[in-house]
Design a protein around this motif. Structure first.
Motif, mmCIF file in Angstrom:
data_model
loop_
_atom_site.group_PDB
_atom_site.id
_atom_site.type_symbol
_atom_site.label_atom_id
_atom_site.label_comp_id
_atom_site.label_asym_id
_atom_site.label_seq_id
_atom_site.Cartn_x
_atom_site.Cartn_y
_atom_site.Cartn_z
ATOM 1 N N THR A 135 0.848 -1.193 0.000
ATOM 2 C CA THR A 135 0.000 0.000 0.000
ATOM 3 C C THR A 135 0.881 1.240 0.000
ATOM 4 O O THR A 135 2.089 1.155 0.277
ATOM 5 C CB THR A 135 -0.922 0.025 1.223
ATOM 6 O OG1 THR A 135 -0.131 0.314 2.389
ATOM 7 C CG2 THR A 135 -1.639 -1.298 1.413
ATOM 8 N N ASP A 136 0.264 2.364 -0.286
ATOM 9 C CA ASP A 136 0.979 3.632 -0.127
ATOM 10 C C ASP A 136 0.807 4.113 1.291
ATOM 11 O O ASP A 136 0.223 3.411 2.136
ATOM 12 C CB ASP A 136 0.490 4.656 -1.151
ATOM 13 C CG ASP A 136 -1.006 4.898 -1.041
ATOM 14 O OD1 ASP A 136 -1.583 4.594 0.025
ATOM 15 O OD2 ASP A 136 -1.608 5.379 -2.016
ATOM 16 N N GLY A 190 -2.634 3.980 2.850
ATOM 17 C CA GLY A 190 -3.306 2.701 3.038
ATOM 18 C C GLY A 190 -4.023 2.220 1.821
ATOM 19 O O GLY A 190 -4.787 1.241 1.894
ATOM 20 N N CYS A 191 -3.801 2.851 0.683
ATOM 21 C CA CYS A 191 -4.432 2.407 -0.553
ATOM 22 C C CYS A 191 -3.549 1.353 -1.229
ATOM 23 O O CYS A 191 -2.319 1.487 -1.265
ATOM 24 C CB CYS A 191 -4.636 3.588 -1.501
ATOM 25 S SG CYS A 191 -5.817 4.809 -0.873
ATOM 26 N N ILE A 192 -4.161 0.304 -1.747
ATOM 27 C CA ILE A 192 -3.445 -0.828 -2.322
ATOM 28 C C ILE A 192 -2.757 -0.405 -3.618
ATOM 29 O O ILE A 192 -3.364 0.238 -4.480
ATOM 30 C CB ILE A 192 -4.400 -2.000 -2.575
ATOM 31 C CG1 ILE A 192 -4.957 -2.513 -1.246
ATOM 32 C CG2 ILE A 192 -3.709 -3.128 -3.334
ATOM 33 C CD1 ILE A 192 -6.013 -3.578 -1.392
ATOM 34 N N THR A 193 -1.451 -0.783 -3.714
ATOM 35 C CA THR A 193 -0.672 -0.498 -4.919
ATOM 36 C C THR A 193 -0.257 -1.769 -5.651
ATOM 37 O O THR A 193 0.089 -1.707 -6.840
ATOM 38 C CB THR A 193 0.586 0.313 -4.566
ATOM 39 O OG1 THR A 193 1.379 -0.450 -3.648
ATOM 40 C CG2 THR A 193 0.214 1.646 -3.935
ATOM 41 N N GLU A 244 -8.799 1.418 -0.409
ATOM 42 C CA GLU A 244 -8.260 1.259 0.938
ATOM 43 C C GLU A 244 -8.452 -0.191 1.385
ATOM 44 O O GLU A 244 -9.366 -0.889 0.929
ATOM 45 C CB GLU A 244 -8.946 2.215 1.908
ATOM 46 C CG GLU A 244 -8.635 3.673 1.624
ATOM 47 C CD GLU A 244 -9.227 4.585 2.694
ATOM 48 O OE1 GLU A 244 -9.896 4.061 3.605
ATOM 49 O OE2 GLU A 244 -9.014 5.815 2.610
ATOM 50 N N LEU A 245 -7.586 -0.620 2.319
ATOM 51 C CA LEU A 245 -7.559 -2.039 2.727
ATOM 52 C C LEU A 245 -8.914 -2.549 3.230
ATOM 53 O O LEU A 245 -9.352 -3.626 2.827
ATOM 54 C CB LEU A 245 -6.478 -2.245 3.796
ATOM 55 C CG LEU A 245 -5.998 -3.678 3.974
ATOM 56 C CD1 LEU A 245 -5.258 -4.128 2.729
ATOM 57 C CD2 LEU A 245 -5.077 -3.779 5.183
ATOM 58 N N ILE A 297 -2.382 -1.654 8.551
ATOM 59 C CA ILE A 297 -1.780 -0.443 7.998
ATOM 60 C C ILE A 297 -1.512 0.561 9.122
ATOM 61 O O ILE A 297 -0.420 1.129 9.242
ATOM 62 C CB ILE A 297 -2.699 0.173 6.926
ATOM 63 C CG1 ILE A 297 -2.925 -0.815 5.785
ATOM 64 C CG2 ILE A 297 -2.116 1.474 6.406
ATOM 65 C CD1 ILE A 297 -1.656 -1.200 5.063
ATOM 66 N N GLY A 326 4.933 3.624 2.439
ATOM 67 C CA GLY A 326 3.898 2.608 2.255
ATOM 68 C C GLY A 326 4.113 1.435 3.191
ATOM 69 O O GLY A 326 4.976 1.464 4.085
#
Length: 902
Positions: A134-135, A138-141, A162-163, A182, A226
């Motif tokens: 994640t960044d 908390g957003c999935i990358t 977001e997770l 996170i 992240g």
């Protein structure tokens, strides 16, 4: 520099060439650069480390130091360099090592920098765990394929979310969400393991047990950009653990003994069944050799079994014997399976031991039953035959049949009775077979039979269907009833028996109806008083005296009803066999005193005089004091209840031979001659009419008889008839060992009083002395054995004269201790057989008479019969030791046997 894979020979060769080149250059230039002899060697070390790595660089350092100390440093061509040369060489080695280390680190950093982002992603995609990055928000990358399969989301759909939108993590037990991974990583900034016992909730709602961890992603300045999360699906591991736990539970709950062992015979596991079978706990067994379970004579067998296991052979249902912790020999069937590791190598074995004791007992009982049946069959005074119902042919006949019919066994067996011509009317045989086939039996049916010599007789035939080897057969009994008178007498007897049986059944039904009516009356009577006075009290209109009288009436009726219920419960325990005893040595005098104190108020209310005559030397008995007090209390309560006002009840305690006798006699209404035989029967009452004068259920005396019999005693009743009083006498066996009042030891599990070891003074000469104890009472044998064991004597026991003779011939005892009063042959008969024995050792065997017969005439008779010492029960333990010591040690002072008479 590219990370090219080079062969070791090439790398070390290049290092060698570099050192050689540095040596040549230094040699030619040493005059000009004398102060810096190692300059070119530093260049060689750096180049060797860069090209070949750490070990070629170290080799270059070592070669440079050796060559320079011999060729370059003065004096040349010698390793004996001066102090200045030593300092220069040391500085070179230190600096060269530092340079090599720094060069190797730079080389490694360069190699790591060559890993591209594409190769990293390829690695993450190929690993077996779920990886999610994640960044900082908390957003999935990124999600690798395992993470996509675990969560149910594709990476394209999940990236930027977001997770919590993609999956949730909850606690397995509380079912509550755990802290966001996170937030936890971003807050702590370190690699963490998340909560234990967690479940990942996927997109489709599946709950997946996971192991998880998280770590921050940092830039060059150390800032967290992240988070990377790693999840490991432990579903299979959890299933395996559950399977192992279930298997372990099955093994632990198995009835059979199951244990593991190494190929050297060392026990590695031990279940509850093994503990029950062998008596060893897991702590005692694990780590010990399996040979501790094997009798000495079976150790060779154990060796063969271990050889087979090492050779890779299993053992299937091998019947043998093993020895338990307490010395018992146990018959077992062993099934031994091999335990292998993942490589298929045999590393141990698992043994299942099935207890064959009950099966062997059943088989032995079956054999004995068959033998008894065969003996009874052959020796029966009645003519018996066994006939196959399939063929009608005789399978077996007894001797009485051959004598009655005149046919030998060889002539009869294999033929039908029709072929032998035994039936005067052949149709009777057809009728007999039809009745057996229909009802399974023929009972006392008369037929006419014709013997071999032509005589005809009337026989009473009975037959019953049985099975032999799965084949239906008929067991037939034929009785000659030719004489009419004998037939009439037999008929009359059978009629009388039938009428008597009907009468007894009718009497049983009558008693049942009377008991139920009595029970209803006895329960309703106190309930009437309790209910009536309770309702009166609820009106609150009674004055204080009347209210107090009401409460006393309610309390008295509650106690009465409680006693009725206790009697019913005791009878229920008696019928179901659940009435137990808590035994210990009991002085009956104190028990009687307590019971008399309990009935004293009732006696005083009727002006009945309670008399007592208690012999304090009657001796202790082994029993339950509470139950013995219940016995005396029941007898006293009956006596008081059935004795008119102003009467007399007398209680006495004395000794009769080897028994303590408690007698309760009254001047009451007595017992009729007709009812006296049934006085101890349950639910029997002399007067069960509605006009009877005394209440109760008729259970007290039945309870008394059962409690007395549980103590190994007997109770009897006497009465000279109605209005002439009655007396009840309880006889209880005295303890074989007299417990001194100031000692009052408790009785241990084996029947011996605790504390003997501390009380007894054991002569050293008794160690190893062989003593034979003969007594028909098991408790007496155990107690005497326990006493002698404390002085380290070797004790053998026997329950009758025949066992004692066999024990004398087998063990050659030094001393005989024998009871006098025994069933069959008594102690005098035993000693007479020993003295008449042809063996001189048996004739001279010293003997002690230990008996309940305590009179001077009994003592004189035992000494005249050949016993050296006469001791009476209950015996003081120290006196018994002294008596044995006197017989084995002729120099010890003689004991006075008279002082043991009581």
């Amino acid at each position: 520099m590219a990370d090219v894979k080079r062969s070791p020979l090439l790398r070390y060769g290049v290092a060698l060439l570099l050192v050689a080149a540095a040596t040549i250059i230094t040699w030619f230039l040493q005059a000009e650069h004398a102060r810096t002899p190692f300059a070119f060697y530093f260049i060689a070390v750096i180049a060797a480390t860069i090209y070949g790595g750490r070990w070629p660089g170290l080799m270059a350092i070592a070669l440079s130091a050796i060559i320079s100390s011999y060729l370059i440093l003065p004096p040349r061509f010698s390793f004996l360099i001066g102090s200045e040369g030593v300092i220069q060489l040391g500085v070179f080695l230190f600096v060269a090592l530092v340079i090599a280390s720094l060069t190797e680190r730079a080389r490694g950093a360069e190699r790591k920098s060559l890993l591209s982002e594409a190769s990293l992603r390829t690695t993450l995609r190929s690993i077996g765990d779920a990886v999610i990055s994640t960044d900082s928000r908390g957003c999935i990358t990124f999600m690798n394929p395992v993470a996509q399969a675990l969560t149910g989301w594709t990476m394209e759909a999940a990236v930027g979310r977001e997770l919590p939108e993609v999956f949730r993590i909850i606690n397995e037990y509380s079912r509550k969400p755990v802290e966001s991974p996170i937030e936890k990583v971003l807050r702590d900034g370190v690699v963490v393991g998340l909560a234990n016992h967690t479940l990942l909730i996927s997109r489709d709602g599946r709950e997946i047990p996971i192991d998880d961890s998280g770590a921050p992603i940092k830039d060059e300045d150390g800032r967290i950009t992240g988070v990377v999360l790693v999840f490991h699906d432990i579903t299979e591991r959890r299933s395996g653990e559950d399977a192992v736990r279930k298997l372990a539970a099955i093994v632990e709950s198995a009835n059979d003994a199951i244990f593991g062992k190494t190929l050297d015979g060392v026990i590695t596991s031990w279940n509850n069944g093994a503990q029950r079978l062998y008596g060893y706990s897991s702590e005692e067994a694990v780590g010990q050799s399996v040979s501790m379970l094997v009798p000495e004579e079976r150790l060779e067998e154990l060796g063969r079994i271990m050889e087979k296991l090492r050779a890779g052979e299993s053992i299937e249902h091998f019947e043998t014997v093993r020895r338990a912790k307490d010395g018992r020999v146990v018959n077992v069937a062993l099934t031994i399976s091999l335990i292998k590791n993942d490589a298929g190598e045999v590393i141990g074995a698992s043994t299942i031991a099935h207890n064959l004791t009950e099966r062997i007992r059943a088989e032995q009982a079956l054999r004995e039953s068959e033998e008894r049946f065969a003996k009874a069959f052959d020796s029966s005074p009645l003519a018996l035959t066994i006939t196959s119902l399939k063929t009608g042919r005789l399978l077996e006949v007894n001797d009485t049949f051959t004598r009655l019919t005149g046919y030998s066994k060889d002539e009869a067996v294999g033929h039908t009775t029709l072929e032998l011509g035994l039936w005067a009317e052949p149709s009777d045989r057809t009728a007999e077979l039809a009745m057996i086939a229909e009802s399974g039996e023929v009972y006392n049916t008369e037929y006419r039979f014709r013997m071999r010599d032509g005589r005809e007789l009337v026989g009473m035939l009975s037959a019953e269907k049985i099975e032999i080897g799965g084949e239906p057969c008929a067991l037939t009994v034929i009785q000659d009833i030719t004489e009419k008178k004998r037939a009439e007498e037999e008929g009359e007897r059978l009629f009388h028996l039938e009428r008597q049986a009907r009468k007894e059944a009718e009497e049983a039904n009558r008693l049942k109806d009377e008991f139920l009516a009595t029970l209803s009356h006895e329960l309703r009577t106190p309930l009437t008083a309790m209910l009536g006075w309770t309702r009166m009290l609820r009106t609150r209109m009674l004055d204080e005296d009347t209210a107090r009288h009401a409460l006393e009436t309610i309390e008295r009726n509650v106690r009465s009803q409680t006693q009725l219920i206790e009697d019913l419960l005791d009878v229920s325990r008696i019928i179901t066999g659940k009435l137990g005893l808590e035994t210990r040595p009991v002085e009956l005098a104190s028990v009687i005193e307590a019971a008399m104190d309990s009935v004293q108020p009732a006696a005083e209310a009727k002006e009945i005089v309670l008399e007592r005559q208690l012999d304090p030397t009657a001796g202790p008995v082994l029993g339950d004091p509470a139950r013995l007090q219940q016995v005396v209390w029941n007898l006293l309560s009956n006596a008081v209840k059935f004795t008119p006002k102003g009467g007399r009840v007398r209680v006495s305690l004395g000794r009769r031979d080897s028994y303590a006798a408690v007698s309760v006699a009254d001047t009451g209404i007595g017992i009729s001659r007709e009812f006296l035989p049934y006085v101890f029967d349950r639910f029997r009452q002399a007067d069960s009419s509605s006009t009877r004068s005394h209440g109760g259920l008729g259970l007290g005396l039945a309870i008394v008889r059962h409690l007395v019999e549980l103590h190994g005693g007997a109770v009897e009743a006497e009465s000279h008839g109605a209005q002439r009083g009655a007396s009840f006498t309880v006889k209880l066996p005295l303890m074989a060992v007299n417990i001194r009042r100031d000692d009052t030891p408790e009785v241990s599990g084996d029947g011996a009083p605790d504390g003997y070891r501390a009380m007894l003074e054991c002569p050293p000469l008794l160690r190893g002395v062989r003593v034979l104890v003969v007594d028909d009472e098991e408790d007496a044998r155990q107690l005497l054995s326990a006493i002698l064991d404390q002085c380290e004597a070797v004790v053998e026991t026997a329950s009758d004269a025949n066992q004692a003779i066999e024990a004398v011939r087998r063990t050659r005892p030094d001393v005989l201790i024998s009871d006098i009063g025994m069933p069959g042959e008594d102690g005098y008969d035993l000693l007479k057989r020993l003295r008449e024995d042809f063996d001189p050792a048996a004739k001279a065997l010293p003997a002690i008479a230990l008996t309940g017969y305590a009179s001077e005439e009994d003592r004189t008779r035992s000494l005249a019969a050949g016993f050296q010492i006469h001791l009476t029960k209950p015996i003081d333990p120290q006196s018994l030791i002294a008596a044995v010591n006197q017989l084995v040690n002729k120099d010890s002072p003689e004991i006075e046997t008279e002082k043991f008479l009581s």
